[in-house]
Design a protein around this motif. Structure first.
Motif, PDB file in Angstrom:
ATOM      1  N   THR A  33      -7.887  -9.288   2.505  1.00  0.00           N
ATOM      2  CA  THR A  33      -7.392 -10.813   2.792  1.00  0.00           C
ATOM      3  C   THR A  33      -6.208 -11.216   1.976  1.00  0.00           C
ATOM      4  OG1 THR A  33      -9.633 -11.194   4.374  1.00  0.00           O
ATOM      5  CG2 THR A  33      -8.230 -12.186   4.150  1.00  0.00           C
ATOM      6  N   ASP A  34      -6.564 -11.089   0.960  1.00  0.00           N
ATOM      7  CA  ASP A  34      -5.175 -12.027  -0.205  1.00  0.00           C
ATOM      8  C   ASP A  34      -4.760 -10.837  -0.428  1.00  0.00           C
ATOM      9  OD1 ASP A  34      -4.939 -13.582  -2.718  1.00  0.00           O
ATOM     10  OD2 ASP A  34      -5.580 -10.752  -3.861  1.00  0.00           O
ATOM     11  N   LEU A  53      -2.767  -8.543   2.150  1.00  0.00           N
ATOM     12  CA  LEU A  53      -3.001  -9.084   3.016  1.00  0.00           C
ATOM     13  C   LEU A  53      -1.688 -10.315   2.897  1.00  0.00           C
ATOM     14  CD1 LEU A  53      -4.645  -8.348   6.157  1.00  0.00           C
ATOM     15  CD2 LEU A  53      -2.425  -7.199   5.899  1.00  0.00           C
ATOM     16  N   CYS A  54      -2.404 -11.009   2.641  1.00  0.00           N
ATOM     17  CA  CYS A  54      -1.401 -12.368   2.606  1.00  0.00           C
ATOM     18  C   CYS A  54      -0.668 -12.725   1.610  1.00  0.00           C
ATOM     19  CB  CYS A  54      -2.296 -13.419   2.857  1.00  0.00           C
ATOM     20  SG  CYS A  54      -3.050 -14.065   4.588  1.00  0.00           S
ATOM     21  N   SER A  55      -1.093 -12.095  -0.199  1.00  0.00           N
ATOM     22  CA  SER A  55       0.354 -12.083  -0.210  1.00  0.00           C
ATOM     23  C   SER A  55       1.509 -10.933  -0.772  1.00  0.00           C
ATOM     24  CB  SER A  55      -0.463 -10.846  -1.513  1.00  0.00           C
ATOM     25  OG  SER A  55      -1.715 -12.137  -2.204  1.00  0.00           O
ATOM     26  N   LEU A  99       2.886 -10.027   2.757  1.00  0.00           N
ATOM     27  CA  LEU A  99       3.187 -10.927   3.595  1.00  0.00           C
ATOM     28  C   LEU A  99       4.233 -12.139   3.149  1.00  0.00           C
ATOM     29  CD1 LEU A  99       0.470 -10.811   6.948  1.00  0.00           C
ATOM     30  CD2 LEU A  99       2.756  -9.739   6.515  1.00  0.00           C
ATOM     31  N   ALA A 100       3.297 -12.730   1.973  1.00  0.00           N
ATOM     32  CA  ALA A 100       4.051 -13.669   1.322  1.00  0.00           C
ATOM     33  C   ALA A 100       5.685 -13.464   0.945  1.00  0.00           C
ATOM     34  CB  ALA A 100       3.577 -14.897   0.727  1.00  0.00           C
ATOM     35  N   PRO A 110       6.748  -8.601   4.155  1.00  0.00           N
ATOM     36  CA  PRO A 110       5.953  -7.878   5.319  1.00  0.00           C
ATOM     37  C   PRO A 110       6.052  -6.743   5.361  1.00  0.00           C
ATOM     38  CG  PRO A 110       6.899 -10.578   5.939  1.00  0.00           C
ATOM     39  CD  PRO A 110       8.098  -9.233   4.321  1.00  0.00           C
ATOM     40  N   LEU A 170       3.676  -3.996   3.555  1.00  0.00           N
ATOM     41  CA  LEU A 170       2.451  -3.461   4.148  1.00  0.00           C
ATOM     42  C   LEU A 170       2.284  -2.333   4.205  1.00  0.00           C
ATOM     43  CD1 LEU A 170       0.904  -6.540   4.579  1.00  0.00           C
ATOM     44  CD2 LEU A 170       0.869  -5.575   7.317  1.00  0.00           C
ATOM     45  N   ALA A 223      -6.213 -15.990  -4.565  1.00  0.00           N
ATOM     46  CA  ALA A 223      -6.272 -17.606  -3.835  1.00  0.00           C
ATOM     47  C   ALA A 223      -6.837 -18.191  -3.336  1.00  0.00           C
ATOM     48  CB  ALA A 223      -4.900 -17.802  -3.244  1.00  0.00           C
ATOM     49  N   TYR A 279      -0.361 -18.575   1.766  1.00  0.00           N
ATOM     50  CA  TYR A 279       0.340 -17.955   0.694  1.00  0.00           C
ATOM     51  C   TYR A 279       1.346 -18.106   1.229  1.00  0.00           C
ATOM     52  CZ  TYR A 279      -4.129 -15.160  -0.636  1.00  0.00           C
ATOM     53  OH  TYR A 279      -5.296 -14.543  -1.658  1.00  0.00           O
ATOM     54  N   ARG A 280       1.631 -18.345   1.768  1.00  0.00           N
ATOM     55  CA  ARG A 280       3.393 -18.708   1.649  1.00  0.00           C
ATOM     56  C   ARG A 280       3.995 -19.719   0.787  1.00  0.00           C
ATOM     57  NH1 ARG A 280       4.167 -16.583   7.113  1.00  0.00           N
ATOM     58  NH2 ARG A 280       4.282 -18.688   7.998  1.00  0.00           N
ATOM     59  N   ARG A 295      -0.447 -19.831  -8.719  1.00  0.00           N
ATOM     60  CA  ARG A 295      -1.019 -18.863  -7.300  1.00  0.00           C
ATOM     61  C   ARG A 295      -2.418 -19.391  -6.748  1.00  0.00           C
ATOM     62  NH1 ARG A 295       1.833 -15.380  -6.222  1.00  0.00           N
ATOM     63  NH2 ARG A 295       0.721 -14.195  -4.782  1.00  0.00           N
TER      64      ARG A 295
END
Lengths: 269, 388
Positions: A97-98, A100-102, A104-105, A108, A111, A178, B113-114, B120
């Protein structure tokens, strides 16, 4: 509230792994107080049910859950491919999850397709059925902080309703990046049980299971020294049950499924 | 067991009547993708943002697109009133909640996350939200309906919403609950758009299920809810079949063994024969492999008279909600004696037997089956029947 009818089940196989409870045989002695817990975290087990080329690539939840599942089946002396299974995890794979979200931010389009298909909550159950060649149904579920009790309930309902044993696995890993502030889970903890009929001659423990209003009785707690070994893990609520299995003898366990409802397990003597 | 109430919100409409009207009119809900900062060239089945209203203040900690979508559905078709009545009838401790989802509220984590701080970390104002666990929507709905029995989220990717019915039925059969809110909720997010794109499974055009020229899926979103009760009036839930492919994480078994097993189990558990089935709502994602495997299985297993179709051309693929959404569509087919066709497609793949239909048809639907197959080789088929 109305009492539901009660069920009886037998526990045929047990597995547990956490860095300070490395494997059920040692965990049993540690939870009983017969042996001190390791002072340094044990290395993560190698998921031997996977083909050698996939062992290193496996995500953490896949590796941990599959190894616990394999060991519980072995302890029960059951063919893994013959058992329907119920997998539960409060958060799924927090490391993925970390990632993926990192990703994508940032970008994207970077991936990884492998990480993406490994991100599904049912990846451990999916890989397990692939590894052991099982076409039996599996499920993958979560229920917040009550994920262990609710996973156990589903396995009990299936084991009681069907004519055959059921494999369950419950696991969570530590939060990364995060996610630490919003999905707090520490350490790694993976457990598995093979549940069968209370009449099974393979049963090492037999329980009567019922549901009751949680307001009546406080939740069971493991001993503080044992709780400390898995403290902060999202699946730590499983510990009273494994402590009871380690100690043997009679017990009564109250596992909350929400603020108003608990699963109650009582030893059948 | 009876389905005493049901509703859905998806790209094809908000509420059962709107969805039925779209199905009868052949009016697709798919639109060119506008989702996210750098939208991929594809089409999506989105619920209009304007319909996704803020959550009430007492539930504001669950604020995210997925829960707004669940909230939108719960207000359609008098569904919340039906649940309230069931809650009064059985008691809050006797009504379970089983929700299927694939990605749940991960869109909220993507957004957080954005906005990470220089360290961080997730910014303080986003930390208090109850949206960072896959059970967020299950917990949210259990609160919204004020239920005190088991509340569980089933997360088996694209079979989740169908398996929710099987789980709920087990809880009812075991006497754990007398009624269950069952459903599926999944909302569009970058994880799934870019994730399926990374697997080269996303179509740049409106998806064409079972068409010889199909080239992938369109992502969709939906919330679909049903009330399953041991007694009452309504469509009969006859049973489910569940199986695993034991083949690959993101590709179906080439012989469709798992899919066939799920359908055969569903028929056996429902106590019926394939020839009893009037309508099959297919998984039919428009991915090359899924449709080939499913078409061959349907051709082998069902009579030529059985009408089978995919409704993904109206809704897109709503992933973990798809099984519940298509259960609601299957129930609409039974209630309104209308079997949808397969829109956007015009030349069926030769793998298809006479069962797969491009055009909708009016006719009595006594018994219907709905298929859902997912990543991780998880398959589930549901069987519903008309109220006597």
């Amino acid at each position: 509230m109305t009492e539901s009818r009660s069920f009886t089940i037998g526990i045929e196989g047990v597995a547990l792994w956490s860095p300070f409870l490395p494997g059920w045989e040692r965990a049993r002695r540690i939870l009983r107080g017969d042996e001190p817990a390791p002072t340094a975290p044990a290395p993560r087990p190698v998921p031997q049910a996977l083909p050698p080329n996939e062992r290193r690539r496996a995500s953490e939840t896949v590796a941990l859950a599959i190894d616990a599942a394999r060991l519980a089946c072995a302890a029960a002396d059951r063919d893994p491919a013959s058992l329907p299974c119920v997998f539960g995890s409060m958060y799924g794979d927090l490391a993925i999850t970390d990632y993926l979200c990192s990703t994508l931010a940032v970008d994207p389009k970077l991936l990884s397709p492998t990480k993406f298909h490994n991100s599904v909550h049912n990846a451990p159950a999916g890989y397990w059925t692939i590894a052991v060649g099982s076409m039996r149904p599996y499920t993958s579920l979560c229920a917040g902080e009550q994920s262990f009790a609710v996973t156990l309930l589903e396995a009990i309902v299936q084991a009681h309703g069907g004519a055959e044993p059921v494999l369950m696995a419950a696991y969570d890993i530590d939060a990364r990046g995060a996610l630490v502030s919003v999905a707090p889970s520490r350490l790694q903890l993976a457990t598995a049980l093979v549940l069968g009929a209370a009449s099974s001659d393979r049963a090492i423990a037999r329980w009567r299971v019922s549901l009751q209003s949680a307001r009546r009785e406080a939740a069971s707690r493991a001993q503080p020294r044992n709780e400390a070994l898995v403290a902060g893990n999202a699946m730590a609520s499983c510990l009273p049950l494994f402590e009871a299995l380690a100690q043997g003898g009679t017990c009564r366990l109250v596992l909350p499924m929400n603020p108003a409802l608990s699963l109650v397990l009582e030893t059948i003597s | 067991m009876r389905v005493t109430a049901a509703t859905a919100a998806c790209a094809a409409g908000l509420g059962k009547q709107a969805i039925l009207d779209s199905l009868v009119a052949g009016q697709s809900g798919l639109r060119p993708n506008h989702f996210g900062r750098d939208p991929l060239p594809t089409w999506i089945g989105a619920v209009p943002d304007a319909a996704l209203l803020p959550l009430p203040p007492q539930l504001a900690s669950y604020e995210c697109r997925n829960n707004r979508l669940a909230w939108l559905a719960h207000a359609q078709d008098g569904f919340s009133a039906s649940v309230r009545a069931a809650r009064e009838r059985h008691g809050p401790g006797r009504v379970a909640l089983v929700i299927g989802t694939s990605t749940s509220s991960i869109g909220a984590t993507e957004e957080a996350y954005r906005e990470l701080t220089a360290e961080r970390a997730i910014p303080a104002h986003l930390r208090g939200l109850a949206v960072y666990s896959p059970h967020s929507t299950g917990e949210f709905l259990a609160r919204a309906f004020d239920l005190e029995n088991v509340a569980v989220t089933i997360a088996t990717a694209c079979s989740s919403g169908a398996k929710a019915f099987a789980h709920a039925a087990r809880l009812l059969e075991a006497g754990i609950a007398d009624a269950a809110v069952v459903g599926g909720v999944d909302s569009l997010c970058e994880s799934v758009l870019f994730g399926f794109n990374s697997l080269a499974l996303v179509s740049p055009d409106p998806c064409r299920p079972f068409d010889i020229t199909r080239c992938g899926i369109n992502l969709g979103e939906a919330a679909a809810l049903a009330l399953l009760e041991t007694q009452g009036e309504g469509i009969r839930y006859l049973g489910a079949g569940e199986s695993s492919d034991a083949h690959h994480m993101s590709a179906p078994h080439p012989g469709g063994l798992g899919a066939r097993l799920a359908m055969a189990q569903a028929l056996a558990n429902a106590g019926i024969h394939a020839s009893d089935v009037d309508y099959v709502n297919l998984h039919g994602t428009a991915s090359a492999k899924n449709d080939a495997v499913e078409a061959a299985a349907i051709a082998d297993m069902f009579d030529a008279e059985t009408h089978a179709s995919s409704t993904k051309g109206w809704t897109g693929h709503a992933l973990g909600a798809a099984g519940a959404l298509e259960a609601v569509i299957t129930m609409l087919a039974i209630e309104h004696s209308f079997m949808p066709g397969t829109i956007n497609s015009d030349t069926l793949d030769p793998d298809c037997g006479p069962q797969v239909r491009l055009h909708g048809a009016h006719g009595r639907v006594g018994i219907a089956l709905s298929n859902s197959f997912g990543f991780g080789g998880s398959n589930c088929s549901l069987v519903f029947a008309a109220a006597e």
